[in-house]
Design a protein around this motif. Structure first.
Motif: not given
Length: 634
Positions: A609, A611-612
């Motif tokens: 992942n 992330g942001n």
């Protein structure tokens, strides 16, 4: 003094293929596809966009390049039928999900597919029938006064048919890029589609972005000015009102919350403040904005009624192909039949009084919608404002006449839903008939085509609404259904007498303040009502459009070419995300009740992942594809 007769692209004495099996079948397919895509977009964002231009471009690409046929009127018929599906879907998703939310809460029964289909069909056909008498007054007599921007743009695209292959390729590239992006974000979950940050130094505030293709596309199509109004509303909510609530109300229990502001913020963060307070303030602002828009339009409405009655039918029986509408006698019979149909059919929860409200308000709002889209375009048509005004009045009237409780709420939403669809389809029909007027179509055939598109979309919309509700449920973070949630709140508050009126009237007077400043109220109010996470990516798309508008070009034609190419690419992005969103909804419900591990087969978030930061990087790359598509030479 009689105006000089306008000469359309295809003269009245020339006969070309128009209302053909190919145009009907292709139009129905596009009505369902664009209707489903716009339904997903509206339920996620609270806004929809016109499908006329992308439908026309796709039609030209298929009919001209694949089927080796050539008829501008046949292509126009395809976009007429296809765009009707988008408009009907817009009216449906602004209201009907409220019935699902009540059912999920155990207040009412789940609406049946038949009920949804018949409500949608009634609203769609009524919107077309009530708009047709206005064609001569608005489309013909005021040609050159009312611009109908989408209608004119669509006509230009159709007339420039030689470039249809290149233009349709732009739409399909945007669709493919957005589809892959959406699948990576929400299918594989490689990065979060919603980036969220809390501002610790300014307690109660937050910032974020839904890094999705459709939002960037909406921003580009709306432009920087409208996008900035949306963002301004979001900034007021998230950086002014919410911090003030957190500061001054910290130890207070403020209705409708059942805990102190400090506890609410500790448990739910910024989303708790937005859900309990800002939504009601935004609802008041949206309602006030819609009502003020109607009040300002009253002189135009009266004039349009008078002109429509005076002009309609004078040339209807003429010999010119381009002057033939559905006869007034048939329209009156259809209006009466639809009113009786809604009253007597048990599956539609509307009484005789409710049917009467629909006809009166429907004719009023069809006129408003037809005139307003001529001035400001279909994308800026305040359909939700008209629906809120209808809901407020109809709920008060139903409550006063003894129709209360769950039955009264369902009746109110049904009335509001039909009116919302009338307003949406009347605006779309006006744009389509303007396109037809410019290219030289046969009005009566277009009007029948609009009805065919409505029938197809009405049949499909129930299944789409059920599918999306089953996958995520309305009101969730994946599918907030902001407009329908707003309608639900209005009806519940008026019927139960428990609306937090202080918050609602705060929004009303914010809207009045904005109106005094001369700023368009509705886009600002929508930005105030929606999470700022939706306004920021829309603004990003608007800034791309602004850059292209300010860039220096060799000539004005090149500038318009680049901007138009971006609009086509953006339309493809919206359609691509909507289509994949519906496919993901199918994948989401397949494992239900079978084996929940099946639903995680394509979920990479547990192992990889980004992330942001990853979400922002991918969104930046997506914006670069939009910019490159606009600047590329074909």
């Amino acid at each position: 003094m009689e105006k000089k007769e306008f000469e359309p692209y295809v003269p009245a004495n020339k006969i070309m293929p128009e209302f053909t099996p190919v145009s009907i079948i292709l139009g129905i397919l596009l009505a369902i596809i664009f209707g489903g895509a716009n339904a997903y977009l509206g339920l996620r964002v609270g806004m929809t966009v016109s499908a006329s231009i992308p439908a026309a471009v796709v039609s030209m690409g298929i009919i001209r390049k694949v089927m080796k046929r050539s008829s501008i009127l046949e292509n126009n018929m395809v976009q007429t039928i296809g765009s009707a599906g988008e408009s009907l879907a817009a009216g449906a998703i602004f209201t009907l999900p409220a019935l699902f939310m009540w059912a999920n809460e155990g207040i009412t029964e789940m609406p049946s597919l038949l009920e949804i289909g018949l409500i949608a069909l009634s609203g769609g056909i009524l919107g077309i029938v009530l708009m047709i008498p206005l064609r001569s007054a608005l489309i013909v007599k005021e040609h050159g006064v009312l611009t109908y921007p989408e209608g004119q743009a669509c006509a230009q695209v159709l007339i420039a048919g030689e470039e249809g292959g290149a233009k349709s390729a732009t739409v399909f590239v945007g669709l493919a890029v957005a589809a892959v992006y959406k699948f990576i974000a929400d299918g594989l979950k490689l990065f979060p589609s919603e980036v969220d940050y809390t501002m610790k130094k300014l307690k109660g505030s937050g910032i974020g972005m839904d890094v999705l293709p459709a939002l960037a596309g909406v921003g580009y199509i709306c432009g920087a000015r409208v996008s900035s109004y949306l963002l301004a509303g979001g900034i007021l909510a998230w950086f002014v009102l919410m911090p003030l609530i957190a500061l001054f109300g910290s130890n207070l229990i403020i209705y409708p919350a059942d805990m102190s502001v400090a506890e609410l913020f500790a448990q739910q963060g910024t989303w708790g403040l937005w859900g309990k307070y800002i939504r009601y303030i935004g609802a008041g602002a949206v309602a006030a904005g819609g009502i003020m828009s109607l009040i300002k339009s009253l002189p135009l409405i009266v004039r349009t009624f008078r002109e429509a009655v005076g002009v309609y039918g004078k040339k209807n029986a003429g010999t010119l192909r381009t002057e033939r509408d559905i006869p007034m006698k048939i329209l009156l019979i259809m209006i009466v039949a639809l009113a009786v149909f809604m009253w007597l059919i048990p599956v539609i929860p509307v009484t005789f009084f409710g049917a009467l409200i629909i006809i009166v308000f429907g004719f009023f709002f069809a006129t408003v919608s037809s005139r307003m889209v001529g001035l400001i375009g279909a994308s800026n048509n305040p359909v939700s404002g008209m629906a809120i005004a209808t809901l407020l009045i109809s709920t008060i009237l139903l409550k006063a006449t003894g129709t209360t409780g769950a039955g009264g709420m369902v009746a109110s939403i049904t009335i509001g839903s039909v009116i919302c669809m009338i307003a949406a389809i009347a605006g779309d029909t006006s744009q389509d008939l303007k396109t037809g007027f410019l290219v030289g179509s046969t009005p009566v055939k277009q009007q029948i085509g609009e009805m065919i598109g409505c029938v197809a979309s009405a049949i499909a919309i129930g299944g789409i609404l059920y599918l999306l509700n089953l996958a995520w449920s309305y009101g969730s973070s994946e599918l907030p259904a902001p407009q329908a949630t707003l309608m639900k709140m209005v009806v519940e508050g008026v019927m139960g007498g428990n609306l937090p009126w202080t918050l609602v009237f705060t929004g009303v007077f914010i809207a009045v303040f904005i109106e005094i400043l001369g700023i368009p109220v509705l886009p600002f109010a929508i930005g105030l009502y929606l999470p700022i996470h939706l306004s920021t990516p829309i603004m990003a798309g608007g800034l791309i459009r602004l850059f292209l508008e300010k860039k220096k070009y060799a000539c004005e034609e090149e500038r318009e070419e680049r901007i138009q190419r971006g609009i086509l690419y953006s339309s493809g992005m919206i359609a691509g995300e909507g289509i994949v969103g519906i496919l993901l909804a199918v994948l989401a419900i397949i494992p239900a009740g079978v084996d929940t591990s099946v639903g995680n087969l394509i979920d990479l978030s547990t192992s990889v992942n980004l992330g942001n930061i990853g979400g922002l990087i991918f969104f930046g790359l997506l914006l670069l594809t939009l910019l490159k598509a606009s600047l590329s030479r074909v």
